[in-house]
Design a protein around this motif. Structure first.
Motif, PDB file in Angstrom:
ATOM      1  N   THR A   7      42.977  18.736   0.873  1.00  0.00           N
ATOM      2  CA  THR A   7      42.688  19.273  -0.449  1.00  0.00           C
ATOM      3  C   THR A   7      43.954  19.496  -1.261  1.00  0.00           C
ATOM      4  O   THR A   7      43.869  19.798  -2.440  1.00  0.00           O
ATOM      5  N   ARG A  11      44.787  20.267  -5.177  1.00  0.00           N
ATOM      6  CA  ARG A  11      45.563  21.416  -5.617  1.00  0.00           C
ATOM      7  C   ARG A  11      46.971  20.993  -6.022  1.00  0.00           C
ATOM      8  O   ARG A  11      47.618  21.659  -6.838  1.00  0.00           O
ATOM      9  N   ARG A  19      43.351  17.081 -13.100  1.00  0.00           N
ATOM     10  CA  ARG A  19      42.594  17.567 -14.245  1.00  0.00           C
ATOM     11  C   ARG A  19      42.819  16.711 -15.481  1.00  0.00           C
ATOM     12  O   ARG A  19      41.916  16.554 -16.302  1.00  0.00           O
TER      13      ARG A  19
ATOM     14  N   ILE B  25      31.415  21.010 -12.833  1.00  0.00           N
ATOM     15  CA  ILE B  25      32.587  20.973 -11.955  1.00  0.00           C
ATOM     16  C   ILE B  25      33.854  20.555 -12.694  1.00  0.00           C
ATOM     17  O   ILE B  25      34.941  20.641 -12.151  1.00  0.00           O
ATOM     18  N   CYS B  26      33.719  20.062 -13.923  1.00  0.00           N
ATOM     19  CA  CYS B  26      34.900  19.602 -14.647  1.00  0.00           C
ATOM     20  C   CYS B  26      35.454  20.664 -15.565  1.00  0.00           C
ATOM     21  O   CYS B  26      36.343  20.384 -16.365  1.00  0.00           O
ATOM     22  N   LYS B  28      37.602  22.675 -15.922  1.00  0.00           N
ATOM     23  CA  LYS B  28      38.996  23.096 -15.838  1.00  0.00           C
ATOM     24  C   LYS B  28      39.369  23.839 -14.559  1.00  0.00           C
ATOM     25  O   LYS B  28      40.456  23.661 -14.053  1.00  0.00           O
ATOM     26  N   TRP B  29      38.496  24.696 -14.022  1.00  0.00           N
ATOM     27  CA  TRP B  29      38.902  25.496 -12.876  1.00  0.00           C
ATOM     28  C   TRP B  29      38.054  25.296 -11.629  1.00  0.00           C
ATOM     29  O   TRP B  29      38.514  25.555 -10.505  1.00  0.00           O
ATOM     30  N   LEU B  31      36.886  22.841  -9.692  1.00  0.00           N
ATOM     31  CA  LEU B  31      37.340  22.042  -8.561  1.00  0.00           C
ATOM     32  C   LEU B  31      38.541  22.673  -7.887  1.00  0.00           C
ATOM     33  O   LEU B  31      38.690  22.625  -6.668  1.00  0.00           O
ATOM     34  N   LEU B  32      39.404  23.273  -8.691  1.00  0.00           N
ATOM     35  CA  LEU B  32      40.586  23.924  -8.144  1.00  0.00           C
ATOM     36  C   LEU B  32      40.185  25.112  -7.276  1.00  0.00           C
ATOM     37  O   LEU B  32      40.750  25.342  -6.207  1.00  0.00           O
ATOM     38  N   ALA B  35      38.659  23.749  -4.046  1.00  0.00           N
ATOM     39  CA  ALA B  35      39.702  23.236  -3.163  1.00  0.00           C
ATOM     40  C   ALA B  35      40.480  24.370  -2.511  1.00  0.00           C
ATOM     41  O   ALA B  35      40.841  24.299  -1.343  1.00  0.00           O
ATOM     42  N   THR B  36      40.727  25.426  -3.269  1.00  0.00           N
ATOM     43  CA  THR B  36      41.469  26.563  -2.730  1.00  0.00           C
ATOM     44  C   THR B  36      40.651  27.294  -1.669  1.00  0.00           C
ATOM     45  O   THR B  36      41.184  27.774  -0.672  1.00  0.00           O
ATOM     46  N   ASP B  38      38.712  25.946   0.332  1.00  0.00           N
ATOM     47  CA  ASP B  38      38.529  25.101   1.512  1.00  0.00           C
ATOM     48  C   ASP B  38      39.342  25.628   2.687  1.00  0.00           C
ATOM     49  O   ASP B  38      39.103  25.272   3.834  1.00  0.00           O
ATOM     50  N   GLN B  50      46.819  32.359  -5.909  1.00  0.00           N
ATOM     51  CA  GLN B  50      46.990  30.986  -5.415  1.00  0.00           C
ATOM     52  C   GLN B  50      46.668  29.934  -6.458  1.00  0.00           C
ATOM     53  O   GLN B  50      47.000  28.758  -6.288  1.00  0.00           O
ATOM     54  N   PRO B  52      47.594  29.064  -9.988  1.00  0.00           N
ATOM     55  CA  PRO B  52      48.484  29.439 -11.080  1.00  0.00           C
ATOM     56  C   PRO B  52      47.849  29.140 -12.434  1.00  0.00           C
ATOM     57  O   PRO B  52      47.282  28.074 -12.642  1.00  0.00           O
ATOM     58  N   ILE B  96      33.578  18.703  -1.270  1.00  0.00           N
ATOM     59  CA  ILE B  96      34.988  18.359  -1.098  1.00  0.00           C
ATOM     60  C   ILE B  96      35.197  16.849  -0.957  1.00  0.00           C
ATOM     61  O   ILE B  96      36.080  16.278  -1.603  1.00  0.00           O
ATOM     62  N   ALA B  99      34.828  14.878  -4.141  1.00  0.00           N
ATOM     63  CA  ALA B  99      35.896  15.313  -5.032  1.00  0.00           C
ATOM     64  C   ALA B  99      37.223  14.684  -4.612  1.00  0.00           C
ATOM     65  O   ALA B  99      38.017  14.260  -5.458  1.00  0.00           O
TER      66      ALA B  99
END
Lengths: 128, 128
Positions: A7, A11, A19, B25-26, B28-29, B31-32, B35-36, B38, B50, B52, B96, B99
């Motif tokens: 992942t 990230r 993005r 899911i798009c 902006k945040w 998917l991030l 992923a985090t 995960d 985590q 930013p 995941i 993605a």
DNA sequence: CGGTATCCTGCAGGATACTG
DNA sequence: CAGTATCCTGCAGGATACCG
């Protein structure tokens, strides 16, 4: 086994690279245009007819962005009446597979998601 | 062999199903955050640190939507100070893979896309 | 036919302040 | 610590009219 090690691709740089691409392909029409172009070479008006709801403006903008990014090739035939044809490049075609993966996931999980949403709403209305 | 037979998954209902998911899911945040998460179970503040650039408000909204859709489980521990933990559900984890497919495509083709953009700009400035 | 040009609106998302 | 509440802004994208 977790996919955690992978992942980092998402990230990675704070998600900026991904993005930037996602913003591009998620802009309401791009994926639909790419999918429609998967049938081969299509004229502007045919695209307009085959994609219900898209305005001329948005079709033009979407195609220009795809052309700029090298995913779509634009061919103008010097005829009258004018004929402009659009087709996917190799890179454009390569987007189809991962897009299908996501589409497959979406379609597969829509029932679960909708059920979850209704349950969430019911729980919410019970709370007030 | 063309993938045309399969792109009906994307074009399907005029793209409504897929786009409803993509819009989700798009944003902006999402998917991030997925992923985090995960890496396992993570507290609100840890997520905030985590990822930013995300604001408290957007983190909350994103998590609420994911929870509502059944992709993320929220656990409140009755302690003081409060502890709230987030983790992916099975469905959330299943997102995941597709993605990553898209992220892989993005990272793989960024060089080509950027080169194409520069070429497009140069061609444009030559035209005036 | 295949576009531009222009105006307009909703809303995603940032900043900031407050709270149990 | 883990959120709400509120205000504000930019811009994606729709509608419409015109053009080579």
């Amino acid at each position: 086994m977790s996919e955690y090690e992978h992942t980092c691709m998402i990230r990675g740089d704070g998600g900026k690279t991904l993005r930037a691409i996602l913003d591009q392909i998620c802009n309401k029409w791009t994926l639909l245009v790419v999918a429609t172009l998967d049938q081969g070479t299509v004229r502007f008006t045919d695209l307009h007819h085959q994609i219900p709801g898209i305005s001329q403006r948005m079709l033009t903008l979407t195609l220009r962005n795809l052309e700029r990014d090298g995913l779509v090739a634009r061919t103008v035939h010097a005829e009258v009446p004018p004929r402009v044809e659009y087709a996917l490049t190799a890179v454009g075609k390569s987007l189809i597979a991962p897009a299908l993966a996501l589409a497959g996931w979406a379609i597969e999980h829509v029932p679960h998601i909708e059920a979850s949403r209704e349950a969430y709403l019911r729980a919410g209305s019970r709370r007030g």
